[in-house]
Design a protein around this motif. Structure first.
Motif: not given
Length: 108
Positions: A68-95
Motif C-alpha cells: 500500500r503506497c504512501g504519498e511520496e511513493m505514489k507520486a513517483a510510481i503513478e506516472p509510470q502506470i499510464d504506460a501499461g507495462v510492468s516496470f522496476s523501481f529502487e527504494v532510495t530512502r525509507n525514513s
C-alpha cells in the motif's frame, strides 16, 4: 498487416500491467513496513482502494509482495502506470520524521 504482439508496448520485462479490481486490505502492508532501502522491485499489478477512509495506490510486486503506497511513493510510481507495462523501481530512502513515514523511490 502487423500482428497483435507488435502493437503491444514493450519493456525490459515485456509484461503488461494488470489492474486489480478488488482490493483486500488485509493482504497489503504499508510501503515503509515491507520495502527495503536500495533494493529493486518490479511492479506487475496495481489498483486503487480506500484504507481508513483515505484513497491509496496498491501494488503487487514480483515475488508476491503486496504494498500500500504512501504519498511520496505514489507520486513517483503513478506516472509510470499510464504506460501499461510492468516496470522496476529502487527504494532510495525509507525514513521517519516527526512520526510520518516516507518511502522515496526512483524508476529504473
Amino acid at each position: 498487416m502487423t500482428s497483435m504482439i507488435d502493437a503491444l508496448p514493450s519493456s525490459s520485462s515485456g509484461r503488461l500491467l494488470t489492474r486489480l479490481e478488488l482490493i483486500v486490505n488485509s493482504m497489503y502492508q504499508s510501503d515503509y513496513a515491507c520495502l527495503v532501502e536500495h533494493h529493486q522491485y518490479t511492479v506487475i499489478e496495481y489498483g486503487y482502494g480506500d484504507f481508513r477512509k483515505k484513497p491509496y495506490l496498491y501494488l503487487t510486486l514480483e515475488g508476491g509482495v503486496h504494498v500500500r503506497c504512501g504519498e511520496e511513493m505514489k507520486a513517483a510510481i503513478e506516472p509510470q502506470i499510464d504506460a501499461g507495462v510492468s516496470f522496476s523501481f529502487e527504494v532510495t530512502r525509507n525514513s521517519r520524521a516527526k512520526g510520518v513515514h516516507k518511502v522515496n523511490c526512483k524508476i529504473i
